[in-house]
Design an enzyme around this catalytic site. Structure first.
Site, PDB file in Angstrom:
ATOM      1  N   TYR A 278      39.966  69.168  49.509  1.00 30.86           N
ATOM      2  CA  TYR A 278      41.058  68.558  50.285  1.00 30.86           C
ATOM      3  C   TYR A 278      42.382  69.308  50.086  1.00 30.86           C
ATOM      4  CZ  TYR A 278      37.843  64.498  50.392  1.00 30.86           C
ATOM      5  OH  TYR A 278      36.766  63.657  50.524  1.00 30.86           O
TER       6      TYR A 278
ATOM      7  N   HIS B 136      30.216  67.215  45.648  1.00 33.68           N
ATOM      8  CA  HIS B 136      30.643  66.761  46.984  1.00 33.68           C
ATOM      9  C   HIS B 136      29.483  66.600  47.968  1.00 33.68           C
ATOM     10  CE1 HIS B 136      34.612  66.751  49.400  1.00 33.68           C
ATOM     11  NE2 HIS B 136      33.744  66.009  50.026  1.00 33.68           N
TER      12      HIS B 136
HETATM   13  N1  LIG Z   1      32.531  62.628  50.127  1.00 35.18           N
HETATM   14  C1  LIG Z   1      32.683  62.944  51.389  1.00 35.18           C
HETATM   15  O1  LIG Z   1      31.959  63.777  51.955  1.00 35.18           O
HETATM   16  C2  LIG Z   1      33.763  62.271  52.195  1.00 35.18           C
HETATM   17  C3  LIG Z   1      33.798  62.432  53.579  1.00 35.18           C
HETATM   18  C4  LIG Z   1      34.794  61.771  54.301  1.00 35.18           C
HETATM   19  C5  LIG Z   1      35.708  60.956  53.613  1.00 35.18           C
HETATM   20  N2  LIG Z   1      35.664  60.838  52.258  1.00 35.18           N
HETATM   21  C6  LIG Z   1      36.638  60.007  51.509  1.00 35.18           C
HETATM   22  O2  LIG Z   1      36.801  58.749  52.141  1.00 35.18           O
HETATM   23  C7  LIG Z   1      38.147  58.586  52.585  1.00 35.18           C
HETATM   24  C8  LIG Z   1      38.210  57.821  53.888  1.00 35.18           C
HETATM   25  O3  LIG Z   1      37.401  58.389  54.883  1.00 35.18           O
HETATM   26  P1  LIG Z   1      37.957  59.007  56.243  1.00 35.18           P
HETATM   27  O4  LIG Z   1      39.288  59.567  55.963  1.00 35.18           O
HETATM   28  O5  LIG Z   1      36.909  59.892  56.778  1.00 35.18           O
HETATM   29  O6  LIG Z   1      38.018  57.774  57.237  1.00 35.18           O
HETATM   30  P2  LIG Z   1      38.571  56.280  57.333  1.00 35.18           P
HETATM   31  O7  LIG Z   1      39.283  55.878  56.079  1.00 35.18           O
HETATM   32  O8  LIG Z   1      37.447  55.446  57.823  1.00 35.18           O
HETATM   33  O9  LIG Z   1      39.606  56.399  58.543  1.00 35.18           O
HETATM   34  C9  LIG Z   1      40.802  57.098  58.463  1.00 35.18           C
HETATM   35  C10 LIG Z   1      41.435  57.069  59.856  1.00 35.18           C
HETATM   36  O10 LIG Z   1      41.731  55.711  60.220  1.00 35.18           O
HETATM   37  C11 LIG Z   1      43.121  55.574  60.505  1.00 35.18           C
HETATM   38  N3  LIG Z   1      43.529  54.282  59.946  1.00 35.18           N
HETATM   39  C12 LIG Z   1      43.682  53.969  58.645  1.00 35.18           C
HETATM   40  N4  LIG Z   1      44.025  52.674  58.492  1.00 35.18           N
HETATM   41  C13 LIG Z   1      44.087  52.151  59.732  1.00 35.18           C
HETATM   42  C14 LIG Z   1      44.392  50.851  60.214  1.00 35.18           C
HETATM   43  N5  LIG Z   1      44.681  49.857  59.379  1.00 35.18           N
HETATM   44  N6  LIG Z   1      44.368  50.674  61.560  1.00 35.18           N
HETATM   45  C15 LIG Z   1      44.055  51.675  62.407  1.00 35.18           C
HETATM   46  N7  LIG Z   1      43.756  52.929  61.998  1.00 35.18           N
HETATM   47  C16 LIG Z   1      43.764  53.164  60.676  1.00 35.18           C
HETATM   48  C17 LIG Z   1      43.795  56.740  59.818  1.00 35.18           C
HETATM   49  O11 LIG Z   1      44.970  57.113  60.508  1.00 35.18           O
HETATM   50  P3  LIG Z   1      46.357  57.492  59.781  1.00 35.18           P
HETATM   51  O12 LIG Z   1      46.038  58.275  58.535  1.00 35.18           O
HETATM   52  O13 LIG Z   1      47.029  58.323  60.804  1.00 35.18           O
HETATM   53  O14 LIG Z   1      47.055  56.206  59.480  1.00 35.18           O
HETATM   54  C18 LIG Z   1      42.733  57.823  59.940  1.00 35.18           C
HETATM   55  O15 LIG Z   1      42.782  58.421  61.214  1.00 35.18           O
HETATM   56  C19 LIG Z   1      38.658  60.034  52.689  1.00 35.18           C
HETATM   57  O16 LIG Z   1      40.063  60.108  52.688  1.00 35.18           O
HETATM   58  C20 LIG Z   1      38.014  60.641  51.464  1.00 35.18           C
HETATM   59  O17 LIG Z   1      38.695  60.260  50.291  1.00 35.18           O
HETATM   60  C21 LIG Z   1      34.693  61.479  51.549  1.00 35.18           C
END
Ligand SMILES: NC(=O)c1ccc[n+]([C@@H]2O[C@H](COP(=O)([O-])OP(=O)(O)OC[C@H]3O[C@@H](n4cnc5c(N)ncnc54)[C@H](OP(=O)(O)O)[C@@H]3O)[C@@H](O)[C@H]2O)c1
Length: 289
Positions: free
Chosen positions: A51, A113
Site C-alpha cells: 500500500y 498478502h
Molecule cells: N488482503 C487483501 O488482499 C486486501 C484486498 C483489499 C482490501 N484489503 C483491506 O481491506 C480494506 C477495505 O477494503 P477495500 O478498501 O477494498 O473496500 P471497502 O472498505 O469495502 O470500500 C471502500 C470504498 O467504500 C467507500 N466508503 C467507505 N465508507 C463508506 C460509507 N460509509 N458510505 C459510502 N461509501 C463508503 C470508500 O470511499 P472513500 O474512501 O472515498 O470514503 C471506498 O471507495 C482495505 O483498505 C485493506 O486494508 C485487503
C-alpha cells in the site's frame, strides 16, 4: 459488543475487531486520516507493504499516542508481505523494512498478502514470519487470500515441523484475511478457520460501495435507521468477523464506527444470506499455483 471489543487470537494476543483499512489511501494523507480514525475510536489499522503507506500510517498512530498519552500496546498495527515477495529471503527483509519505516519496536500482526510464490515460496515466507515472532519483531502472524487448499498445505507443514522440532516451532496461524460480505460469505473457508480458532478478517466489507442500492440493504437501513455501510459492518461483526472498512472521508470514517447501537435480528441476518460468490476485488483464494 462495542468499539473496544477484542478477539483473543491463537497467539494469546488480542485484536480489536473493528479495523481501519488503508488500501489505496494516498501516502500524503494517510497520517491525517489514520489520526482521524483513532480519534473516532478505532484502535486497529490494516496496512501492507504494497500500500506504500506504512510510514505515514505509523506517523498517524504516533501522533495519536502523543496527543492522548496512549501506549503503543493500545493500538494494533498490521502489515503484509507483498504478493511478489512470497519467499523466505524477501519476507524476512520485508519485515525488517516495516520495522524501520514505522519505527515501531514490534508489529502486532504480519500476514502473507496472497498465496503466491508456489509451495516453496509460501512455506519459506511462512518460516520467515515464524522466525520474526521468535525474534520479537512480530507478535501474531497469518495469511491473506488463502483458500482451504492453501490452508491445508500450511497446516500440514506446521504439523510436520512440530513433529521434528517441537511444539510451536512451525508457528501459530492467527488470521486469514479474505474478501467477505453478503455476496461472498465463503462458508468453506469460514468453517475451516472457526474450527481452529483462526480469526477471519473481512476485507472489502463495504463491497467497495458497489451494493449500496441493493434492496435488502436499503430495507434494513430504513428499519434500523442506519446506512447500507453500517448494516454491512454490523453483519460482519455479528458473523464473528473482523471488518476492515476503508474510507478517506472523515464523516464516513465516523459513520463506519457508529455501529454499536443496534443489532440485526436473526431473520435480518438470514435475509443477507445471498448464497452468491461475487468478489469485488481480486480472488487469489482460488489460485492453484
Ligand atoms: N488482503 C487483501 O488482499 C486486501 C484486498 C483489499 C482490501 N484489503 C483491506 O481491506 C480494506 C477495505 O477494503 P477495500 O478498501 O477494498 O473496500 P471497502 O472498505 O469495502 O470500500 C471502500 C470504498 O467504500 C467507500 N466508503 C467507505 N465508507 C463508506 C460509507 N460509509 N458510505 C459510502 N461509501 C463508503 C470508500 O470511499 P472513500 O474512501 O472515498 O470514503 C471506498 O471507495 C482495505 O483498505 C485493506 O486494508 C485487503
Amino acid at each position: 459488543m462495542d468499539i473496544n471489543t477484542k478477539f483473543r487470537m491463537n497467539s494469546g494476543y488480542e485484536i480489536p475487531l473493528l479495523g481501519y483499512g488503508v488500501y489505496q489511501t494516498p501516502a500524503d494523507i494517510a497520517e491525517d486520516v489514520v489520526l482521524h480514525a483513532l480519534r473516532s475510536g478505532y484502535r486497529h489499522v490494516d496496512s501492507a507493504t504494497a500500500y506504500r503507506n506504512e510510514e505515514p500510517s505509523a506517523a498517524g498512530i504516533k501522533a495519536f499516542m502523543k496527543e492522548k498519552g496512549v501506549p503503543r500496546s493500545e493500538i494494533f498495527f498490521t502489515s503484509k508481505v507483498p504478493p511478489k515477495m512470497i519467499n523466505y529471503e524477501d519476507a524476512s527483509k520485508c519485515i525488517d523494512e516495516t520495522l524501520a519505516k514505522t519505527g515501531f519496536d514490534y508489529i502486532d500482526l504480519y500476514l502473507l498478502h496472497a498465496p503466491y510464490g508456489g509451495r516453496r515460496g509460501r512455506l519459506g515466507a511462512w518460516k520467515a514470519l515464524v522466525e520474526a515472532v521468535a525474534a520479537g519483531k512480530v507478535r501474531s502472524i497469518g495469511v491473506s487470500n488463502y483458500g482451504v487448499h492453501h490452508l491445508e498445505e500450511l497446516e500440514a507443514w506446521i504439523k510436520e515441523t512440530e513433529a521434528k522440532e517441537g511444539k510451536g516451532k512451525g508457528g501459530i496461524l492467527d488470521v486469514n484475511q479474505v474478501e467477505l460480505h453478503p455476496w461472498l460469505a465463503r462458508p468453506d473457508i469460514g468453517e475451516w478457520c472457526s474450527e481452529r480458532g483462526v480469526l477471519l478478517e473481512a476485507y472489502s466489507p463495504l463491497v467497495r460501495a458497489t451494493r449500496n442500492e441493493e434492496g435488502v440493504l436499503r430495507k434494513l437501513g430504513e428499519k434500523y435507521g442506519k446506512t447500507p455501510a453500517q448494516v454491512l459492518l454490523r453483519w460482519s461483526l455479528q458473523k464473528g468477523f473482523s471488518p476492515l472498512p476503508k474510507s478517506v472521508t472523515k464523516s464516513r470514517i465516523e459513520e463506519n464506527a457508529a455501529i454499536y447501537d443496534f443489532e440485526l435480528s436473526k431473520e435480518d441476518m438470514e435475509s443477507l444470506n445471498t448464497g452468491e460468490y461475487a468478489p469485488c476485488a481480486w480472488d487469489p483464494t482460488v489460485s492453484m499455483d
